[in-house]
Design a protein around this motif. Structure first.
Motif, PDB file in Angstrom:
ATOM      1  N   GLN A   1      -6.443   1.403  -5.929  1.00 12.05           N
ATOM      2  CA  GLN A   1      -7.426   1.788  -4.924  1.00 12.05           C
ATOM      3  C   GLN A   1      -6.898   1.640  -3.500  1.00 12.05           C
ATOM      4  N   LEU A   2      -5.872   0.829  -3.320  1.00 14.96           N
ATOM      5  CA  LEU A   2      -5.287   0.621  -1.995  1.00 14.96           C
ATOM      6  C   LEU A   2      -4.080   1.516  -1.728  1.00 14.96           C
ATOM      7  N   GLN A   3      -3.649   2.278  -2.735  1.00 12.42           N
ATOM      8  CA  GLN A   3      -2.426   3.064  -2.579  1.00 12.42           C
ATOM      9  C   GLN A   3      -2.634   4.278  -1.666  1.00 12.42           C
ATOM     10  N   THR A   4      -1.871   4.315  -0.596  1.00 18.32           N
ATOM     11  CA  THR A   4      -1.974   5.402   0.389  1.00 18.32           C
ATOM     12  C   THR A   4      -1.614   6.746  -0.212  1.00 18.32           C
ATOM     13  N   PHE A   5      -0.751   6.770  -1.210  1.00 19.02           N
ATOM     14  CA  PHE A   5      -0.340   8.027  -1.840  1.00 19.02           C
ATOM     15  C   PHE A   5      -1.540   8.843  -2.303  1.00 19.02           C
ATOM     16  N   ILE A   6      -2.578   8.178  -2.754  1.00 17.76           N
ATOM     17  CA  ILE A   6      -3.740   8.879  -3.310  1.00 17.76           C
ATOM     18  C   ILE A   6      -4.545   9.575  -2.214  1.00 17.76           C
ATOM     19  N   ASP A   7      -4.750   8.909  -1.090  1.00 16.65           N
ATOM     20  CA  ASP A   7      -5.487   9.487   0.044  1.00 16.65           C
ATOM     21  C   ASP A   7      -4.736   9.194   1.346  1.00 16.65           C
ATOM     22  N   PRO A   8      -3.705   9.965   1.660  1.00 16.71           N
ATOM     23  CA  PRO A   8      -2.853   9.635   2.810  1.00 16.71           C
ATOM     24  C   PRO A   8      -3.411  10.028   4.171  1.00 16.71           C
ATOM     25  N   TYR A   9      -4.411  10.931   4.189  1.00 17.69           N
ATOM     26  CA  TYR A   9      -4.992  11.427   5.442  1.00 17.69           C
ATOM     27  C   TYR A   9      -6.318  12.098   5.101  1.00 17.69           C
TER      28      TYR A   9
ATOM     29  N   ALA B   1       9.012  14.602   0.043  1.00 17.43           N
ATOM     30  CA  ALA B   1       8.809  14.164  -1.342  1.00 17.43           C
ATOM     31  C   ALA B   1       9.012  15.351  -2.284  1.00 17.43           C
ATOM     32  N   SER B   2       9.932  15.229  -3.205  1.00 19.73           N
ATOM     33  CA  SER B   2      10.217  16.318  -4.131  1.00 19.73           C
ATOM     34  C   SER B   2       9.146  16.394  -5.218  1.00 19.73           C
ATOM     35  N   ARG B   3       9.049  17.552  -5.831  1.00 20.97           N
ATOM     36  CA  ARG B   3       8.096  17.717  -6.938  1.00 20.97           C
ATOM     37  C   ARG B   3       8.449  16.768  -8.083  1.00 20.97           C
ATOM     38  N   LYS B   4       9.764  16.573  -8.312  1.00 23.55           N
ATOM     39  CA  LYS B   4      10.195  15.665  -9.373  1.00 23.55           C
ATOM     40  C   LYS B   4       9.738  14.242  -9.090  1.00 23.55           C
ATOM     41  N   ASN B   5       9.946  13.768  -7.857  1.00 19.31           N
ATOM     42  CA  ASN B   5       9.541  12.404  -7.518  1.00 19.31           C
ATOM     43  C   ASN B   5       8.026  12.236  -7.574  1.00 19.31           C
ATOM     44  N   LYS B   6       7.306  13.253  -7.088  1.00 12.83           N
ATOM     45  CA  LYS B   6       5.840  13.160  -7.122  1.00 12.83           C
ATOM     46  C   LYS B   6       5.324  13.184  -8.557  1.00 12.83           C
ATOM     47  N   THR B   7       6.001  13.919  -9.421  1.00 11.05           N
ATOM     48  CA  THR B   7       5.629  13.911 -10.839  1.00 11.05           C
ATOM     49  C   THR B   7       5.809  12.511 -11.426  1.00 11.05           C
ATOM     50  N   ASN B   8       6.911  11.859 -11.074  1.00 12.65           N
ATOM     51  CA  ASN B   8       7.138  10.488 -11.548  1.00 12.65           C
ATOM     52  C   ASN B   8       6.024   9.555 -11.083  1.00 12.65           C
TER      53      ASN B   8
ATOM     54  N   ARG C   1       0.818  -1.222   0.000  1.00 12.94           N
ATOM     55  CA  ARG C   1       0.000   0.000   0.000  1.00 12.94           C
ATOM     56  C   ARG C   1       0.850   1.271   0.000  1.00 12.94           C
ATOM     57  N   TYR C   2       2.086   1.171   0.448  1.00  9.79           N
ATOM     58  CA  TYR C   2       2.942   2.347   0.561  1.00  9.79           C
ATOM     59  C   TYR C   2       4.029   2.419  -0.508  1.00  9.79           C
ATOM     60  N   LYS C   3       3.928   1.595  -1.532  1.00  5.33           N
ATOM     61  CA  LYS C   3       4.964   1.592  -2.567  1.00  5.33           C
ATOM     62  C   LYS C   3       5.091   2.950  -3.257  1.00  5.33           C
ATOM     63  N   LEU C   4       3.966   3.545  -3.627  1.00 12.67           N
ATOM     64  CA  LEU C   4       4.033   4.830  -4.325  1.00 12.67           C
ATOM     65  C   LEU C   4       4.460   5.954  -3.386  1.00 12.67           C
ATOM     66  N   VAL C   5       4.109   5.840  -2.118  1.00  7.15           N
ATOM     67  CA  VAL C   5       4.586   6.797  -1.118  1.00  7.15           C
ATOM     68  C   VAL C   5       6.108   6.770  -1.051  1.00  7.15           C
ATOM     69  N   LEU C   6       6.671   5.567  -0.953  1.00  2.00           N
ATOM     70  CA  LEU C   6       8.128   5.427  -0.882  1.00  2.00           C
ATOM     71  C   LEU C   6       8.787   5.908  -2.168  1.00  2.00           C
ATOM     72  N   MET C   7       8.158   5.663  -3.285  1.00  4.88           N
ATOM     73  CA  MET C   7       8.685   6.127  -4.563  1.00  4.88           C
ATOM     74  C   MET C   7       8.777   7.655  -4.586  1.00  4.88           C
ATOM     75  N   ALA C   8       7.796   8.312  -3.953  1.00  4.84           N
ATOM     76  CA  ALA C   8       7.765   9.777  -3.930  1.00  4.84           C
ATOM     77  C   ALA C   8       8.757  10.358  -2.927  1.00  4.84           C
ATOM     78  N   HIS C   9       8.920   9.693  -1.799  1.00  5.94           N
ATOM     79  CA  HIS C   9       9.770  10.236  -0.739  1.00  5.94           C
ATOM     80  C   HIS C   9      11.235   9.863  -0.896  1.00  5.94           C
ATOM     81  N   SER C  10      11.509   8.616  -1.266  1.00  9.57           N
ATOM     82  CA  SER C  10      12.896   8.160  -1.340  1.00  9.57           C
ATOM     83  C   SER C  10      13.005   6.959  -2.265  1.00  9.57           C
ATOM     84  N   PRO C  11      13.342   7.172  -3.536  1.00  5.10           N
ATOM     85  CA  PRO C  11      13.485   6.049  -4.466  1.00  5.10           C
ATOM     86  C   PRO C  11      14.500   5.007  -3.991  1.00  5.10           C
TER      87      PRO C  11
END
Length: 315
Positions: free
Chosen positions: A297-305, A235-242, A188-198
């Motif tokens: 639908q399970l990805q926390t990145f979409i709705d983290p809080y 999470a950088s703008r570049k990583n979040k764009t990716n 569930r946190y894969k995309l979060v980790l991708m955004a914060h720290s590849p």
């Protein structure tokens, strides 16, 4: 469910400062208290000091040791009592998911607290309050932030997100520890980790892939430490764009050419700083409702809080 969070008592509005005042933070009281149960602590009161009380300061001795002393009587030393109190409180904080400390305080400050030397000059860069120093040493995974820094929208969003993430880890992994619960949480946190720290995304992915080689309790403790350290990175703008482009790829077979271009344009507009991330995310959520995908639908990145905290408005 209310999330337990520690806090310097003065920041919650309690009149416990040396002069009988407080440092009430409206965002904490008005917004965060909807979701967090705050556990107030005044370290000075905790070691028996009264209100009002003498002003205290951090003093660096010639040996470089840092002591907590009275400003006007530097031979009156509270260091050992404060360290013992911090250790006692940390042992009671197993369920805490975050901590808000009072900036500039010689007990609670998280950074750049005035550090004096015996001739009353100060050391450039300052130090960390004694209580907070011990707390962070004992609980390095715990999100800790100063009240003043919560005025920065990026720092505020990152801190609050980490609290929700740690609570999620406790609720879905610690309280029902198994290899399966860890794998589901990590997924569930894969995309979060991708955004914060590849780099952490890769390292933690490899770690989870080899979970069978670990003692489960040891794995959990190491995973908690590395995961919380990873999402502490902003999470950088570049990583979040990716990540947004990664999300876009899931709809390539469902969208028309015009829809693909519209989403791509919004993502590029966000990348260039013309739009907050909420704009492309809103369209992605719309397409996700039209074309459901169990993984997304399970990805926390979409709705983290909770959305009503409005934490992404300035990102």
């Amino acid at each position: 469910m209310q999330i337990p969070v520690g806090i310097s008592a003065c920041v919650l509005g309690e009149r416990v400062r040396f002069d009988g005042g407080h440092k009430l933070n409206r965002f904490i009281v008005d917004e965060l208290s909807k979701y967090f149960t705050f556990k107030p602590v005044c370290p000075e009161m905790g070691i028996g000091m009264q209100v009002p009380r003498p002003v205290i300061r951090l003093l660096q001795l010639p040996s470089d040791e840092i002591r907590l002393v009275e400003s006007k009587q530097q031979d009156v030393d509270y260091t050992d009592k404060m360290v013992a109190f911090a250790h006692q409180k940390a042992s009671q904080f197993d369920d805490l998911c975050g901590y808000v400390v009072c900036a500039k305080s010689p007990t609670c400050g998280m950074e750049r607290v005035k550090l004096h030397i015996p001739n009353n000059n100060t050391v450039p860069g300052g130090s960390v309050g004694i209580y907070t120093r011990e707390l962070m040493s004992k609980m390095p995974w715990l999100p800790v932030e100063e009240d003043g820094r919560l005025n920065d929208p990026v720092l505020r969003e990152n801190f609050v997100f980490r609290i929700f993430a740690l609570h999620d880890l406790y609720h879905s992994v610690r309280d029902q520890l198994s290899a399966k619960s860890i794998v589901k949480f990590h997924s569930r946190y894969k995309l979060v980790l991708m955004a914060h720290s590849p780099s952490a995304y890769k390292a933690l992915g490899s770690m989870v892939a080899h979970i069978s080689e670990w003692d489960l309790d040891e794995f959990y403790l190491e995973y908690r430490l590395q995961f919380m350290e990873a999402i502490k990175e902003r999470a950088s703008r570049k990583n979040k764009t990716n990540v947004l482009m990664h999300l876009q790829g899931y709809f390539k077979r469902s969208l028309t050419k015009e829809q693909k271009k519209e989403l791509s344009d919004l993502i590029m507009s966000y990348k260039e700083g013309h739009q907050p991330i909420l704009v492309p995310l809103a369209l992605i959520k719309h397409y996700l409702r039209e074309y459901p995908d169990p993984y997304l639908q399970l990805q926390t990145f979409i709705d983290p809080y909770p959305e009503d905290l409005k934490l992404r408005y300035g990102l």
